[in-house]
Scaffold this motif. Structure first.
Motif, PDB file in Angstrom:
ATOM      1  N   CYS A 266     -81.028 -32.107 -12.548  1.00  0.00           N
ATOM      2  CA  CYS A 266     -80.744 -33.501 -12.207  1.00  0.00           C
ATOM      3  C   CYS A 266     -79.317 -33.790 -12.652  1.00  0.00           C
ATOM      4  O   CYS A 266     -79.034 -33.803 -13.859  1.00  0.00           O
ATOM      5  N   GLY A 267     -78.423 -33.987 -11.692  1.00  0.00           N
ATOM      6  CA  GLY A 267     -77.020 -34.199 -12.022  1.00  0.00           C
ATOM      7  C   GLY A 267     -76.775 -35.454 -12.830  1.00  0.00           C
ATOM      8  O   GLY A 267     -75.758 -35.575 -13.503  1.00  0.00           O
ATOM      9  N   SER A 268     -77.700 -36.414 -12.757  1.00  0.00           N
ATOM     10  CA  SER A 268     -77.588 -37.660 -13.533  1.00  0.00           C
ATOM     11  C   SER A 268     -76.223 -38.302 -13.309  1.00  0.00           C
ATOM     12  O   SER A 268     -75.411 -38.429 -14.218  1.00  0.00           O
ATOM     13  N   LEU A 269     -76.003 -38.724 -12.078  1.00  0.00           N
ATOM     14  CA  LEU A 269     -74.708 -39.231 -11.647  1.00  0.00           C
ATOM     15  C   LEU A 269     -74.786 -40.720 -11.364  1.00  0.00           C
ATOM     16  O   LEU A 269     -75.861 -41.248 -11.099  1.00  0.00           O
ATOM     17  N   CYS A 270     -73.667 -41.386 -11.371  1.00  0.00           N
ATOM     18  CA  CYS A 270     -73.664 -42.766 -10.895  1.00  0.00           C
ATOM     19  C   CYS A 270     -72.430 -42.992 -10.036  1.00  0.00           C
ATOM     20  O   CYS A 270     -71.399 -42.337 -10.217  1.00  0.00           O
ATOM     21  N   GLY A 271     -72.569 -43.912  -9.075  1.00  0.00           N
ATOM     22  CA  GLY A 271     -71.487 -44.153  -8.133  1.00  0.00           C
ATOM     23  C   GLY A 271     -70.200 -44.584  -8.804  1.00  0.00           C
ATOM     24  O   GLY A 271     -69.108 -44.163  -8.409  1.00  0.00           O
ATOM     25  N   HIS A 272     -70.303 -45.397  -9.844  1.00  0.00           N
ATOM     26  CA  HIS A 272     -69.106 -45.881 -10.539  1.00  0.00           C
ATOM     27  C   HIS A 272     -68.323 -44.726 -11.135  1.00  0.00           C
ATOM     28  O   HIS A 272     -67.091 -44.662 -11.004  1.00  0.00           O
ATOM     29  N   ASP A 273     -69.010 -43.780 -11.782  1.00  0.00           N
ATOM     30  CA  ASP A 273     -68.313 -42.696 -12.472  1.00  0.00           C
ATOM     31  C   ASP A 273     -67.536 -41.806 -11.514  1.00  0.00           C
ATOM     32  O   ASP A 273     -66.371 -41.487 -11.758  1.00  0.00           O
ATOM     33  N   TRP A 274     -68.181 -41.373 -10.428  1.00  0.00           N
ATOM     34  CA  TRP A 274     -67.480 -40.417  -9.577  1.00  0.00           C
ATOM     35  C   TRP A 274     -66.351 -41.088  -8.793  1.00  0.00           C
ATOM     36  O   TRP A 274     -65.295 -40.483  -8.582  1.00  0.00           O
ATOM     37  N   ARG A 275     -66.546 -42.337  -8.406  1.00  0.00           N
ATOM     38  CA  ARG A 275     -65.467 -43.021  -7.695  1.00  0.00           C
ATOM     39  C   ARG A 275     -64.295 -43.338  -8.631  1.00  0.00           C
ATOM     40  O   ARG A 275     -63.122 -43.253  -8.226  1.00  0.00           O
ATOM     41  N   THR A 276     -64.588 -43.677  -9.878  1.00  0.00           N
ATOM     42  CA  THR A 276     -63.526 -43.917 -10.860  1.00  0.00           C
ATOM     43  C   THR A 276     -62.743 -42.642 -11.122  1.00  0.00           C
ATOM     44  O   THR A 276     -61.513 -42.637 -11.200  1.00  0.00           O
ATOM     45  N   ALA A 284     -58.831 -33.174  -5.874  1.00  0.00           N
ATOM     46  CA  ALA A 284     -58.990 -31.784  -6.319  1.00  0.00           C
ATOM     47  C   ALA A 284     -59.712 -31.707  -7.658  1.00  0.00           C
ATOM     48  O   ALA A 284     -60.667 -30.938  -7.833  1.00  0.00           O
ATOM     49  N   ALA A 285     -59.269 -32.521  -8.626  1.00  0.00           N
ATOM     50  CA  ALA A 285     -59.895 -32.489  -9.952  1.00  0.00           C
ATOM     51  C   ALA A 285     -61.319 -33.017  -9.900  1.00  0.00           C
ATOM     52  O   ALA A 285     -62.218 -32.503 -10.595  1.00  0.00           O
ATOM     53  N   THR A 286     -61.542 -34.019  -9.073  1.00  0.00           N
ATOM     54  CA  THR A 286     -62.887 -34.586  -8.956  1.00  0.00           C
ATOM     55  C   THR A 286     -63.844 -33.573  -8.344  1.00  0.00           C
ATOM     56  O   THR A 286     -64.973 -33.395  -8.813  1.00  0.00           O
ATOM     57  N   ARG A 287     -63.378 -32.885  -7.329  1.00  0.00           N
ATOM     58  CA  ARG A 287     -64.225 -31.866  -6.704  1.00  0.00           C
ATOM     59  C   ARG A 287     -64.501 -30.726  -7.686  1.00  0.00           C
ATOM     60  O   ARG A 287     -65.621 -30.212  -7.751  1.00  0.00           O
ATOM     61  N   ALA A 288     -63.519 -30.341  -8.451  1.00  0.00           N
ATOM     62  CA  ALA A 288     -63.726 -29.259  -9.425  1.00  0.00           C
ATOM     63  C   ALA A 288     -64.778 -29.642 -10.459  1.00  0.00           C
ATOM     64  O   ALA A 288     -65.537 -28.781 -10.929  1.00  0.00           O
ATOM     65  N   PHE A 289     -64.839 -30.925 -10.810  1.00  0.00           N
ATOM     66  CA  PHE A 289     -65.813 -31.368 -11.804  1.00  0.00           C
ATOM     67  C   PHE A 289     -67.226 -31.410 -11.233  1.00  0.00           C
ATOM     68  O   PHE A 289     -68.180 -30.993 -11.893  1.00  0.00           O
ATOM     69  N   TYR A 290     -67.366 -31.896 -10.008  1.00  0.00           N
ATOM     70  CA  TYR A 290     -68.706 -32.120  -9.448  1.00  0.00           C
ATOM     71  C   TYR A 290     -69.231 -30.990  -8.574  1.00  0.00           C
ATOM     72  O   TYR A 290     -70.424 -30.982  -8.234  1.00  0.00           O
ATOM     73  N   ASP A 291     -68.373 -30.032  -8.204  1.00  0.00           N
ATOM     74  CA  ASP A 291     -68.876 -29.033  -7.270  1.00  0.00           C
ATOM     75  C   ASP A 291     -69.844 -28.044  -7.912  1.00  0.00           C
ATOM     76  O   ASP A 291     -70.352 -27.148  -7.259  1.00  0.00           O
ATOM     77  N   ARG A 292     -70.162 -28.258  -9.201  1.00  0.00           N
ATOM     78  CA  ARG A 292     -71.254 -27.472  -9.793  1.00  0.00           C
ATOM     79  C   ARG A 292     -72.552 -27.711  -9.029  1.00  0.00           C
ATOM     80  O   ARG A 292     -73.418 -26.823  -8.972  1.00  0.00           O
ATOM     81  N   THR A 327     -72.575 -36.425  -0.144  1.00  0.00           N
ATOM     82  CA  THR A 327     -71.935 -36.323   1.169  1.00  0.00           C
ATOM     83  C   THR A 327     -70.438 -36.069   1.010  1.00  0.00           C
ATOM     84  O   THR A 327     -69.845 -35.335   1.805  1.00  0.00           O
ATOM     85  N   TRP A 328     -69.827 -36.644  -0.015  1.00  0.00           N
ATOM     86  CA  TRP A 328     -68.408 -36.392  -0.268  1.00  0.00           C
ATOM     87  C   TRP A 328     -68.172 -34.913  -0.591  1.00  0.00           C
ATOM     88  O   TRP A 328     -67.139 -34.339  -0.214  1.00  0.00           O
ATOM     89  N   LEU A 329     -69.133 -34.299  -1.239  1.00  0.00           N
ATOM     90  CA  LEU A 329     -69.028 -32.866  -1.554  1.00  0.00           C
ATOM     91  C   LEU A 329     -69.311 -31.972  -0.352  1.00  0.00           C
ATOM     92  O   LEU A 329     -69.087 -30.766  -0.411  1.00  0.00           O
ATOM     93  N   GLY A 330     -69.808 -32.558   0.725  1.00  0.00           N
ATOM     94  CA  GLY A 330     -70.045 -31.778   1.933  1.00  0.00           C
ATOM     95  C   GLY A 330     -71.496 -31.569   2.304  1.00  0.00           C
ATOM     96  O   GLY A 330     -71.791 -30.900   3.300  1.00  0.00           O
ATOM     97  N   PHE A 331     -72.427 -32.138   1.553  1.00  0.00           N
ATOM     98  CA  PHE A 331     -73.830 -32.040   1.920  1.00  0.00           C
ATOM     99  C   PHE A 331     -74.070 -32.901   3.169  1.00  0.00           C
ATOM    100  O   PHE A 331     -73.661 -34.063   3.201  1.00  0.00           O
ATOM    101  N   PRO A 332     -74.747 -32.374   4.196  1.00  0.00           N
ATOM    102  CA  PRO A 332     -75.081 -33.213   5.354  1.00  0.00           C
ATOM    103  C   PRO A 332     -75.968 -34.383   4.928  1.00  0.00           C
ATOM    104  O   PRO A 332     -76.800 -34.256   4.025  1.00  0.00           O
TER     105      PRO A 332
END
Length: 401
Positions: A266-276, A284-292, A327-332
């Motif tokens: 469970c990635g335990s994510l929130c919209g505020h964190d990733w958009r911030t 590039a840095a955001t993708r490197a952090f979340y593409d796990r 979806t931002w990471l590329g998941f349909p």
């Protein structure tokens, strides 16, 4: 109750019907499919809700929330300072916020004095409107460890097993273990530091199994993730693979073991964190952090959607903001819908109860304007939520009952 819609998404990718209907009887799905086929099974006296042009899909699942936290800078403060009735009232408001977003199942992963278990009882009894709640109670942590203030401090294996028993006997659905430190506990272990040995985590898993309960491991650090997997936990929360204040150590062998054992993340994510992070650090840095998440998915590790609602800035009314990261990471979009419904239900052991549109399952349903497969933001245009057969109008009555 008969619900008619322009499109029906059953949950799994590729399974859908146009000009469709769902029949709800006694809180369960009695029939679902093409409109004419379902109408043939429907009593003329059945209540009807017609939503032409709308899409019906399974109710959404938030696999990681803290209903007793208020999402403020010190989210636990109100919990510690509120009396039980005041806290329950605040938690009920948050549960209703989730329900209004189309979330019909949540897993609450940590509170004090069984607060979420009490709220679960109120929801089940019909005194409060809210989603199905899976509750953990007090998370297990070492003395002074992450979230020690929730009352789950354990100094040794005997105390650890006793706390598992206490939570189980209080009615917990899952046992939460703080395998690593975290960022909201001043003076506690750092996020990358382990708080329990593999043997201690295995003891928690063993004791939980005596009660038929899974274990959810809060684990930011690579070592704590490896220990949790070796111990046989059911899910790993966060799963950042931290190896120090600035380092990351993604262990392919550990991830492969997770895939083999069916241990969900469970990635335990929130919209505020990733958009911030995106605004501050760039794509590039955001993708490197979340593409796990993409990396784990590619290795076959089950993914479980969750917002960590209740911690700082993690609001209870922005579930879709979390999904939009995928979806931002590329998941349909259709795969994201599957993750938020059928896949998450499976990871929580609820596949025979919810997560899909199928006869016999609980009627946990969501009706939205538009087609979320084409644009996931359509999930924000909520028309109707049905939780265990009970309708909840979000956009106003507007339909024939």
């Amino acid at each position: 109750m008969l619900i008619t819609v322009g499109a029906l998404l059953y949950g799994p990718v590729g399974e859908h019907t146009t000009d469709a209907a769902v029949l709800v009887e006694d809180g369960r799905i009695a029939a679902a499919g093409p409109r004419e086929e379902v109408l043939a099974q429907t009593s003329p006296s059945a209540a009807r809700r017609d939503h032409p042009g709308a899409t019906l899909l399974p109710g959404l699942i938030d696999g990681h929330v803290h209903l007793s936290f208020d999402a403020g800078p010190e989210p636990y403060r109100a919990l510690l300072e509120s009396d039980p009735p005041t806290l329950l009232e605040a938690m009920a408001r948050r549960a209703e916020q989730l329900l209004a977003c189309g979330v019909t199942t949540v897993r609450d992963l940590g509170d004090r004095e069984a607060a979420a278990i009490r709220l679960r009882a109120a929801v089940t009894a019909g005194r409060v409107r809210g989603p199905r709640i899976l509750a953990a109670g007090s998370p297990l942590t070492p003395p002074g460890g992450h979230c020690w203030f929730l009352g789950g401090e354990v100094a040794d294996e005997a105390a650890l097993r006793a706390m598992v028993r206490r939570n189980a006997e209080a009615g917990a659905d899952v046992i939460k273990v703080m395998a690593s430190g975290g960022h909201i506990t001043e003076g506690g272990a750092a996020m990358w530091e382990s708080q329990f040995s593999t043997a201690q985590l295995a003891a928690a898993v063993d004791e939980a199994r005596r009660y038929g309960l899974p274990v959810a491991a809060h684990a930011h650090g690579a070592r704590s993730i490896a220990s949790a997997v070796a111990a046989g936990v059911g899910t790993v929360e966060h799963c950042l693979w931290l190896a120090g204040p600035d380092g990351v150590d993604r262990r392919t062998d550990v991830a492969a073991a997770m895939a083999h054992q069916g241990i969900a993340v469970c990635g335990s994510l929130c919209g505020h964190d990733w958009r911030t992070r995106l605004e501050r650090d760039g794509p590039a840095a955001t993708r490197a952090f979340y593409d796990r998440l993409s990396w784990l998915d590619g290795l076959g590790v089950p993914l479980l959607t969750g917002t960590d609602a209740g911690i700082p800035q993690a609001a209870f009314d922005d579930y879709v903001g979390m999904l939009e990261l995928y979806t931002w990471l590329g998941f349909p979009a259709e795969r994201v819908i599957e993750l938020a419904t059928a896949a998450s239900a499976r990871a929580l052991g609820l596949a025979a109860t919810t997560g899909r549109i199928a006869p016999g399952l609980d009627a946990d349903l969501l009706v939205v304007d538009g087609d979320p497969r084409a644009d996931l933001s359509a999930l924000r245009a909520v028309r109707l939520v049905v939780a265990r057969g009970e309708p909840y109008d979000v956009a106003g009555p507007g339909e024939r009952a």
